[in-house]
Enzyme design. Structure first.
Site, PDB file in Angstrom:
ATOM      1  N   LYS A 254       0.794  -1.214   0.005  1.00  0.00           N
ATOM      2  CA  LYS A 254      -0.062   0.163  -0.008  1.00  0.00           C
ATOM      3  C   LYS A 254       0.883   1.179  -0.147  1.00  0.00           C
ATOM      4  CE  LYS A 254      -3.439  -2.156   2.757  1.00  0.00           C
ATOM      5  NZ  LYS A 254      -4.284  -1.925   4.111  1.00  0.00           N
ATOM      6  N   ARG A 255       1.879   1.072   0.478  1.00  0.00           N
ATOM      7  CA  ARG A 255       2.725   2.254   0.717  1.00  0.00           C
ATOM      8  C   ARG A 255       3.481   2.426  -0.803  1.00  0.00           C
ATOM      9  NH1 ARG A 255       7.152   1.028   4.043  1.00  0.00           N
ATOM     10  NH2 ARG A 255       6.044  -1.049   4.439  1.00  0.00           N
TER      11      ARG A 255
END
Ligand code: GLU
Length: 478
Positions: A254-255
């Site tokens: 997600k980062r």
């Protein structure tokens, strides 16, 4: 066989991401293909991680994509409430039941103690897990410390020397040693249950037939199997979905990536493409067909064709699919979906017939909805010519071409493509110019750029009045 009941059980800790969408979609497709029920359960037992508005975002994002639930918060259903923070009493009762049967115990270890334990185990190269020091506390000791209000958790006592063997619909038979499982915390010091207790209790009482979840939960399954056994409950069927990977086969993070579903929609990906693309992240049909509508997927989908191996998130494929849907959905749908982008640019699209002609040409050359608007600029705004283009437009040959063409067009009552193409041919020979020196000035005059659709299409889009007006405006007084 029990009726099919599956649940999507997100924690409201952020926005719906691609992985969550894939799980929800597979749940939905499986339920629909089996005539079963699809349930939404909100797993909000980690109050510190809760994000405001996340539940609403999640429900509306899924609804926008055509994925709707049969039971859940706001929808009701036979096993309400569907929000875990409203079911705390049930989890506490079940933790008590495990304490009473000796399958759970109180643990008073502080985070510092646990930290030291972890460091020492790591230094010795051992599997990191709770060393059970609180298991040997006497009942009197425990009672006293509870009485004194000492902070504590409740842990599951895993069996010793036990091999768990279970069937996973995707992976087949899976075997795991109990020694590889920690004595899981079931109730945290704030009195809230962990995922492991809450999900197990709810899956049982909500009569979930298939637990469909990400591969990251596979290693926790022995703890869950043990909980089912301690309570004397029948287990659901297990379905662990493969990881979603980056192109370099690392786990989609997600980062590092843009993984929020809303951001793909905002960028102008079509819901049809997003759903179709996400459906193929781990599933494929027997004939490897790639293009499916949501209702076709509901018919074709089956868990037996979900892969074990990780699925690569290939943005080029998503773009290809989006281009396909952009060209193949009804033109009215594309007009409707691109409205907001046209409005953002301030283009006046009130002439809907013109808009349809513009979009028909634009969608052949674009991938995303906002690109349609960018492409359409030439028909809705006056493009600013670069100096070299301005000079070219004003040179004698160009002016001669524009005047000739403008006069010839005015004399025709209507402009079928064939007539226009013949007209261009006779212009080229009559004026003795190269094709390029004929078409380029006309394009510069009509659309303010050297490249664009062919002449008949351009003229059809602009319409008679606007075409003649634009040509006339580029003619310099002699
Ligand atoms: N709340 C869990 C999560 O968000 C659900 C996992 C499951 O489906 O059991 O990962």
């Amino acid at each position: 066989m029990n009726p099919v009941r599956v649940r999507f059980a997100p924690s409201p800790t952020g926005y719906l991401h691609i992985g969550g969408l894939r799980t929800a979609l597979y749940d939905f497709l499986f339920a629909r293909s089996q005539g079963g029920k699809f349930i939404l359960r909100i797993e909000d037992t980690d109050q510190s991680r809760e994000v405001e508005g996340a539940v609403e975002n999640l429900i509306s994002s899924l609804h926008q994509l055509g994925i709707d639930f049969d039971e859940g918060p706001g929808l009701g259903g036979p096993f309400e409430p569907y929000i875990q923070s409203q079911r705390l009493q049930l989890y506490r009762q079940h933790a008590q039941q495990l304490l009473d049967s000796g399958n759970a115990y109180h643990c008073f270890c502080t985070p510092e103690t646990l930290g030291e334990m972890r460091e020492q185990q790591q230094a010795r190269g051992e599997f990191v897990k709770y060393d059970r020091r609180c298991l040997s506390l006497s009942p009197q000791d425990v009672a006293q410390r509870l009485q004194a209000g000492e902070k504590h958790v409740i842990r599951l006592k895993m069996p010793d020397n036990r091999r768990f063997v279970f069937q996973d619909i995707i992976r087949g038979q899976v075997e795991m040693e109990a020694s590889q499982s920690d004595d899981q915390v079931l109730i945290k010091s704030d009195g809230f249950p962990t995922y492991h207790l809450a999900a197990t209790v709810d899956d049982h009482y909500m009569q979930i037939s298939h637990v469909i979840r990400g591969e990251e939960w596979l290693s926790s399954t022995p703890k869950h199997l043990w909980l089912y056994e301690c309570f004397g409950w029948e287990t659901p069927l297990w379905v662990h979905l493969p990881l979603i990977l980056n192109a370099d086969r690392s786990k989609l993070s997600k980062r590092m990536n843009d993984v929020s579903v809303q951001s793909y929609l905002a960028k102008g990906y079509l819901k049809e493409a997003l759903v179709n693309f996400v459906a193929l992240l781990g599933w494929h049909s027997a004939d490897d067909r790639e293009l499916y509508s949501l209702s076709e997927l509901s018919e074709a989908f089956g868990l037996e064709r979900v892969n074990k191996a990780g699925a690569v998130f290939d943005l080029t494929k998503l773009d290809w699919m989006n281009g396909y849907y952009l060209r193949n959905l009804p033109l009215e749908t594309i007009a409707e979906r691109s409205k907001v982008y046209f409005a953002e640019m301030g283009f006046d699209t009130s002439d809907s017939e013109k808009l349809m002609r513009v979009l028909a040409a634009a969608r052949e050359r674009c991938t995303l909805l906002p690109e349609l608007v960018e492409y359409s600029r030439m028909f809705y705004a006056q493009n600013q010519l670069a100096d070299a283009e301005e000079a070219m437009l004003n040179n004698d040959i160009s002016q001669k071409v524009i005047r000739w063409f403008s006069d010839a067009l005015s004399a025709l009552s209507d402009w079928p493509a064939e007539t226009l193409n013949n007209l261009a041919k006779s212009g080229i020979s009559e004026l003795q110019v190269k094709a390029k020196d004929f078409y380029t000035p006309l394009r510069l005059a009509l659309i303010g750029q050297a490249h664009g659709p062919d002449l008949p299409t351009t003229l059809a889009i602009l319409g008679r009045e606007e075409s003649l007006r634009r040509l006339g405006a580029s003619i310099k007084p002699q």
